[in-house]
Design a protein around this motif. Structure first.
Motif, mmCIF file in Angstrom:
data_model
loop_
_atom_site.group_PDB
_atom_site.id
_atom_site.type_symbol
_atom_site.label_atom_id
_atom_site.label_comp_id
_atom_site.label_asym_id
_atom_site.label_seq_id
_atom_site.Cartn_x
_atom_site.Cartn_y
_atom_site.Cartn_z
ATOM 1 N N ASP A 1 -13.896 32.569 -26.772
ATOM 2 C CA ASP A 1 -15.134 32.200 -26.098
ATOM 3 C C ASP A 1 -15.372 30.698 -26.158
ATOM 4 O O ASP A 1 -15.901 30.103 -25.225
ATOM 5 N N ALA A 2 -14.980 30.083 -27.253
ATOM 6 C CA ALA A 2 -15.128 28.629 -27.374
ATOM 7 C C ALA A 2 -14.267 27.918 -26.335
ATOM 8 O O ALA A 2 -14.675 26.895 -25.773
ATOM 9 N N ASP A 3 -13.078 28.470 -26.065
ATOM 10 C CA ASP A 3 -12.202 27.871 -25.051
ATOM 11 C C ASP A 3 -12.860 27.899 -23.678
ATOM 12 O O ASP A 3 -12.739 26.949 -22.901
ATOM 13 N N LEU A 4 -13.565 29.000 -23.365
ATOM 14 C CA LEU A 4 -14.236 29.100 -22.076
ATOM 15 C C LEU A 4 -15.402 28.125 -21.979
ATOM 16 O O LEU A 4 -15.645 27.532 -20.931
ATOM 17 N N ARG A 5 -16.130 27.961 -23.076
ATOM 18 C CA ARG A 5 -17.228 26.987 -23.061
ATOM 19 C C ARG A 5 -16.692 25.579 -22.822
ATOM 20 O O ARG A 5 -17.271 24.794 -22.068
ATOM 21 N N SER A 6 -15.559 25.280 -23.447
ATOM 22 C CA SER A 6 -14.938 23.968 -23.249
ATOM 23 C C SER A 6 -14.462 23.814 -21.813
ATOM 24 O O SER A 6 -14.591 22.747 -21.210
ATOM 25 N N ARG A 7 -13.937 24.889 -21.245
ATOM 26 C CA ARG A 7 -13.431 24.849 -19.869
ATOM 27 C C ARG A 7 -14.588 24.628 -18.893
ATOM 28 O O ARG A 7 -14.458 23.880 -17.922
ATOM 29 N N LEU A 8 -15.704 25.276 -19.145
ATOM 30 C CA LEU A 8 -16.863 25.115 -18.276
ATOM 31 C C LEU A 8 -17.403 23.691 -18.350
ATOM 32 O O LEU A 8 -17.843 23.117 -17.344
ATOM 33 N N ALA A 9 -17.355 23.115 -19.555
ATOM 34 C CA ALA A 9 -17.856 21.746 -19.738
ATOM 35 C C ALA A 9 -16.973 20.722 -19.032
ATOM 36 O O ALA A 9 -17.433 19.641 -18.648
ATOM 37 N N ASN A 10 -15.688 21.061 -18.847
ATOM 38 C CA ASN A 10 -14.759 20.171 -18.149
ATOM 39 C C ASN A 10 -14.908 20.402 -16.645
ATOM 40 O O ASN A 10 -14.322 21.317 -16.086
ATOM 41 N N ASN A 11 -15.720 19.584 -15.989
ATOM 42 C CA ASN A 11 -16.056 19.846 -14.593
ATOM 43 C C ASN A 11 -15.135 19.139 -13.600
ATOM 44 O O ASN A 11 -15.531 18.776 -12.497
ATOM 45 N N VAL A 12 -13.879 18.961 -13.989
ATOM 46 C CA VAL A 12 -12.876 18.409 -13.073
ATOM 47 C C VAL A 12 -12.165 19.564 -12.362
ATOM 48 O O VAL A 12 -11.816 20.564 -12.985
ATOM 49 N N MET A 13 -11.990 19.467 -11.062
ATOM 50 C CA MET A 13 -11.219 20.469 -10.329
ATOM 51 C C MET A 13 -10.231 19.769 -9.407
ATOM 52 O O MET A 13 -10.331 18.571 -9.148
ATOM 53 N N TRP A 14 -9.268 20.556 -8.925
ATOM 54 C CA TRP A 14 -8.194 20.025 -8.086
ATOM 55 C C TRP A 14 -8.431 20.418 -6.635
ATOM 56 O O TRP A 14 -8.965 21.486 -6.345
ATOM 57 N N TYR A 15 -7.992 19.541 -5.730
ATOM 58 C CA TYR A 15 -8.117 19.848 -4.313
ATOM 59 C C TYR A 15 -7.161 18.980 -3.503
ATOM 60 O O TYR A 15 -6.631 17.983 -3.989
ATOM 61 N N ASP A 16 -6.944 19.395 -2.265
ATOM 62 C CA ASP A 16 -6.191 18.609 -1.291
ATOM 63 C C ASP A 16 -6.798 18.942 0.061
ATOM 64 O O ASP A 16 -6.900 20.125 0.414
#
Length: 282
Positions: free
Chosen positions: A1-16
């Motif tokens: 669950d801590a990993d998911l909280r960290s993932r949510l806090a990282n608001n970088v996403m990829w796109y093209d």
């Protein structure tokens, strides 16, 4: 669950910008676990399929997102992916997909099962190959073969899960989408424009009608592209339990690599903060 909280806090996403991602969402307003949101009951999403149109490699990736995936839902803790829709509709589901899978969703189209049934009937049904078990469950016949399904039968086939697994069920959903595409390939642009007028009242979308008409104008190009089917997680995972619900715990490092290789083969996608990407969406 801590990993998911960290993932949510990282608001970088990829796109093209050469890759256009549309999230197709199926819901059932008869869902017994619907949640009250702003005065209305919102159901969980029954199916989520990413249609990723890659104009660089001329391929359309049709990717199912497992509804049991354990994700962080912004503002609502960690739950199954299909729960996100019940906490804010399609917008919350899109936010959840972008925050966890780190890919930009350009547009969404959401339909409930009655609307989907009407859409299939509007195009005159779909032709699908059924196994003997599928034919027995959907049509009451034990003979495997190719069948023309009406709207109600296509819905029953798409939702069928008693005979095997949820992963197999997502394959049936993609089979129906492929059958719809095959049917539309034989239609003229004017016919598809007429169908659009029938379909629009049955769906919820952030496409404008003008944007959908522009997509219809591109169908000749789209129909010439190859279609690749997949599911995330790509490799089956055993079910775990969280808060009494069966969930899939994903290895996000592994999934990140797989998603990028799948959607951006040979391409170095750009990255941006979520707020920046949201402001530049098509």
């Amino acid at each position: 669950d801590a990993d998911l909280r960290s993932r949510l806090a990282n608001n970088v996403m990829w796109y093209d910008d050469r890759i256009y991602n549309i999230l197709l969402v199926g819901v059932d307003y008869g869902d017994e676990e619907a949640v009250m949101f702003k005065g209305a009951y919102l159901p969980r999403s029954d199916s989520m399929i990413l249609i990723s149109i890659n104009s660089v490699n001329n391929v359309i990736n049709m990717v199912s997102l497992s509804r049991a995936a354990y994700v962080a839902i912004p503002g609502h803790g960690n739950k199954r992916l299909n729960t996100a829709h019940a906490y804010g509709g399609s917008t919350m589901l899109v936010d959840t997909v972008e925050s966890n899978y780190k890919i930009r969703i350009d547009k969404y189209i959401t339909v409930d099962i009655s609307g989907f049934e009407q859409i299939v009937n509007a195009i005159g049904g779909v032709t699908v190959e059924l196994t003997a078990e599928e034919a027995s469950a959907v049509l009451g016949t034990n003979s495997a073969g190719t069948y023309d399904l009406n709207g109600a039968q296509a819905v029953a086939y798409s939702r069928l899960r008693s005979i095997d697994t949820d992963r197999k069920r997502t394959g049936r959903q993609r089979a129906v989408l492929n059958a719809i595409a095959n049917k539309l390939k034989r239609s003229s642009v004017s016919t598809m424009i007429g169908l659009l007028d029938e379909v629009l009242p049955l769906v919820t979308t952030n496409f404008s009608k003008a944007e959908l008409l522009a997509q219809v104008a591109k169908t000749t190009k789209y129909f010439s592209m190859s279609i690749n089917e997949d599911i995330i997680p790509h490799v089956p995972h055993p079910l775990s339990t969280r808060d009494g619900k069966e969930v899939l715990i994903l290895d996000w490092d592994e999934e990140d690599k797989y998603i990028h290789d799948l959607l951006y083969p040979g391409i170095v996608p750009q990255s941006a903060k979520t707020s920046v990407v949201q402001s530049t969406k098509k």
